[in-house]
Design a protein around this motif. Structure first.
Motif, short mmCIF file in Angstrom:
data_model
loop_
_atom_site.label_atom_id
_atom_site.label_comp_id
_atom_site.label_asym_id
_atom_site.label_seq_id
_atom_site.Cartn_x
_atom_site.Cartn_y
_atom_site.Cartn_z
N THR A 25 0.86 -1.20 0.00
CA THR A 25 0.00 0.00 0.00
C THR A 25 0.89 1.24 0.00
O THR A 25 2.08 1.17 0.26
CB THR A 25 -0.88 0.12 1.27
OG1 THR A 25 -0.07 0.61 2.35
CG2 THR A 25 -1.51 -1.18 1.67
N ARG A 387 -6.00 -8.52 -7.63
CA ARG A 387 -7.25 -7.72 -7.70
C ARG A 387 -8.06 -7.86 -6.41
O ARG A 387 -8.64 -6.89 -5.92
CB ARG A 387 -8.10 -8.16 -8.92
CG ARG A 387 -7.53 -7.76 -10.27
CD ARG A 387 -8.61 -7.76 -11.35
NE ARG A 387 -9.29 -9.05 -11.51
CZ ARG A 387 -8.83 -10.08 -12.22
NH1 ARG A 387 -7.67 -9.98 -12.84
NH2 ARG A 387 -9.54 -11.20 -12.33
N GLN A 390 -6.40 -5.83 -3.70
CA GLN A 390 -6.65 -4.40 -3.90
C GLN A 390 -8.09 -4.05 -3.52
O GLN A 390 -8.34 -3.04 -2.84
CB GLN A 390 -6.39 -4.03 -5.37
CG GLN A 390 -6.61 -2.56 -5.70
CD GLN A 390 -5.64 -1.63 -4.97
OE1 GLN A 390 -4.44 -1.93 -4.91
NE2 GLN A 390 -6.14 -0.53 -4.40
N ALA A 391 -9.05 -4.88 -3.93
CA ALA A 391 -10.46 -4.62 -3.62
C ALA A 391 -10.70 -4.66 -2.10
O ALA A 391 -11.51 -3.90 -1.57
CB ALA A 391 -11.35 -5.62 -4.35
N ASP A 394 -9.31 -1.37 -0.79
CA ASP A 394 -10.24 -0.26 -1.10
C ASP A 394 -11.41 -0.22 -0.11
O ASP A 394 -12.04 0.82 0.08
CB ASP A 394 -10.82 -0.43 -2.52
CG ASP A 394 -9.74 -0.29 -3.59
OD1 ASP A 394 -8.67 0.27 -3.28
OD2 ASP A 394 -9.97 -0.77 -4.72
N ARG A 395 -11.68 -1.37 0.53
CA ARG A 395 -12.79 -1.46 1.48
C ARG A 395 -12.30 -1.47 2.94
O ARG A 395 -13.04 -1.80 3.85
CB ARG A 395 -13.63 -2.70 1.19
CG ARG A 395 -14.44 -2.55 -0.07
CD ARG A 395 -14.87 -3.85 -0.69
NE ARG A 395 -15.62 -3.56 -1.93
CZ ARG A 395 -15.05 -3.16 -3.07
NH1 ARG A 395 -13.73 -3.03 -3.14
NH2 ARG A 395 -15.79 -2.86 -4.13
N ALA A 432 -15.18 -8.24 -2.21
CA ALA A 432 -13.96 -8.06 -3.02
C ALA A 432 -13.83 -9.17 -4.06
O ALA A 432 -13.42 -8.93 -5.20
CB ALA A 432 -12.74 -8.05 -2.10
#
Ligand SMILES: Cc1ncc(COP(=O)(O)O)c(C=O)c1O
Length: 438
Positions: A25, A387, A390-391, A394-395, A432
């Motif tokens: 991150t 992915r 990352q998802a 993002d949450r 996600a």
């Protein structure tokens, strides 16, 4: 002229940190509380990386912080070649009592790799034998010797040859890969690790030239691989037959992570040397080994050590960490929350063939992502894994990946995590997975 009011200097650009620190991150964090990391803006992230399996007691546990503050005000450095200090003496004694069998003697260092180095040096000096056997998929560190032992991924070693010699790699029982996609390691595992080890003894090195076999009871970095139940007990028998020492690298599995204080306890296996770090001191740099006392007595004075090993503040943090693990029942919580996570993930995996395997022990839990319909259905899917990671981020959920093919998501919740937090994490992961197309 009135002086300008003092202002906080702007943070340097992130490029001051070299890219060799690969990073998942771009977050700058301000503080941590329990299972959460908080940014200067107040954004909160559920930290299910635990700083790679370190903050088992959560971030900034008040009992650990108080012990560190009190010790820091008294003495920051009491060098082990020069003096004894009270936290060190207490910790040496306490560690020696953590494992049945023995009698045990501890040695303290700073990092996991450094403790592995100590274990290997002790094994060689105590047996007078040169060779060490490690396992495929294993990770033991980034120093020259520990790189030579590591076989989790090319990036950890391939560019750094020549590496120290007399190191051989044996096959680790990776049930999902060997047994046609078994969801849990069990007696149906068809791994032929024992035959492969036998072949190694016949083709590459005489067993009576082997000082030690080093093993992660559950593979960490290499993919959170839980071995079948018979593996460690049989490995213990084989090592005893040949006078080979068994080193358990519990750097990632230790201090309650798997639902036992040390993972070898799941199989009632007594190693000759146990390596520990990470969860030992809630984030302060500290590591160590436990060795049978009669082995430790064969470590010649001065042949090993280090300026900072067994730092006094780190020892105070470790004593407080052990208090918290004991007083708050964290080993039991690791078992219960681990079961909750595994059950939740198995339910999530039911209608998602891209989740090839769900596995874990205690709070060392993982899902392995594959490409259904491609090849035998177990082709690793690193892009999907990224992915999903990352998802989740993002949450507000921090997760690490693992595995030779970077297609495993590992969930390393702190041992203080609550049932409610686990439910939040499961909810985020389900969403996600949808977003990432799993
Ligand atoms: C099993 C194992 N051994 C050794 C190490 C090396 O520890 P350190 O990074 O503290 O040197 C690690 C680190 O991830 C590990 O997981």
């Amino acid at each position: 002229m009135v002086d300008a009011l003092p202002t906080t200097p702007a943070l340097p650009d992130r490029s001051v940190v070299p890219a060799v620190w690969s990073r998942i991150t771009n977050l700058v964090v301000d503080h941590g509380e329990g299972a959460w990391l908080v940014t200067p803006e107040g954004d909160r992230f559920l930290d299910y990386t635990s700083g790679i399996g370190v903050t088992n007691t959560g971030h900034a546990h008040p009992h650990v912080v108080a012990a560190v503050q009190a010790q820091a005000a008294k003495l920051l450095h009491g060098q082990q070649n020069i003096v004894y200090h009270e936290p060190g003496l207490r910790l040496y004694e306490r560690l020696a009592g953590l494992l049945p069998g023995g009698p045990w003697s501890a040695f303290l260092a700073n990092s996991g790799a450094e403790a592995v180095e100590a274990a290997v040096k002790l094994a060689r000096v105590a047996t007078g034998r040169p060779a060490i056997i490690a396992f495929r998929y294993s990770f033991h560190g980034r120093t020259a010797q520990t790189m030579a032992l590591t076989a989790a991924k090319d990036v950890y070693r391939a560019a750094f040859e020549p590496l120290p010699g007399s190191v051989y790699h044996a096959a680790y029982p990776y049930c999902y890969r060997a047994s046609g996609g078994a969801h849990a390691p069990d007696e149906q595992c068809t791994c032929d690790w024992e035959a492969q080890l036998d072949l190694l003894f016949h083709q590459l090195v005489y067993p009576d030239r082997v000082a030690a076999i080093i093993v992660e009871p559950v593979i960490g970095e290499g993919g959170y691989i839980v071995p079948p139940p018979g593996f460690l007990p049989r490995l213990r028998e084989i090592t005893r037959e040949h006078g080979i020492l068994l080193i358990a690298d519990e750097v990632q599995t230790g201090f309650g992570r798997t639902g036992e204080l040390f993972a070898v306890r799941h199989w009632n296996v007594e190693p000759d040397i146990l390596v520990m770090a990470k969860g030992i001191a809630s984030g302060l740099p500290l590591s160590g080994i436990l060795a049978r006392r009669e082995l430790m007595e064969r470590f010649p004075p001065g042949s090993h050590g280090g300026t900072y090993g067994g730092n006094v503040v780190s020892c105070a943090a470790a004593l407080a960490t052990l208090d918290v693990i004991e007083n708050e029942g964290l080993v039991a919580n690791a078992r219960e929350r681990g079961r909750q996570l595994l059950d939740g993930l198995r339910a999530i995996a039911r209608d998602r063939p891209a989740i090839g395997d769900v596995r874990g022990l205690g709070l060392m839990v993982a899902i392995e992502l594959v490409k259904p319909g491609v090849g035998d259905g177990r082709t690793p899917d690193a892009a999907l894994t990224k992915r999903i990671q990352q998802a989740c981020f993002d949450r507000g959920l921090l997760l690490l990946t693992a595995g030779t093919d970077s297609n495993v998501i590992r969930i390393i919740a702190p041992l203080i995590t609550t049932a409610d937090e686990v439910d939040q994490a499961l909810g985020i992961m389900a969403e996600a997975l949808d977003v990432a197309g799993a």
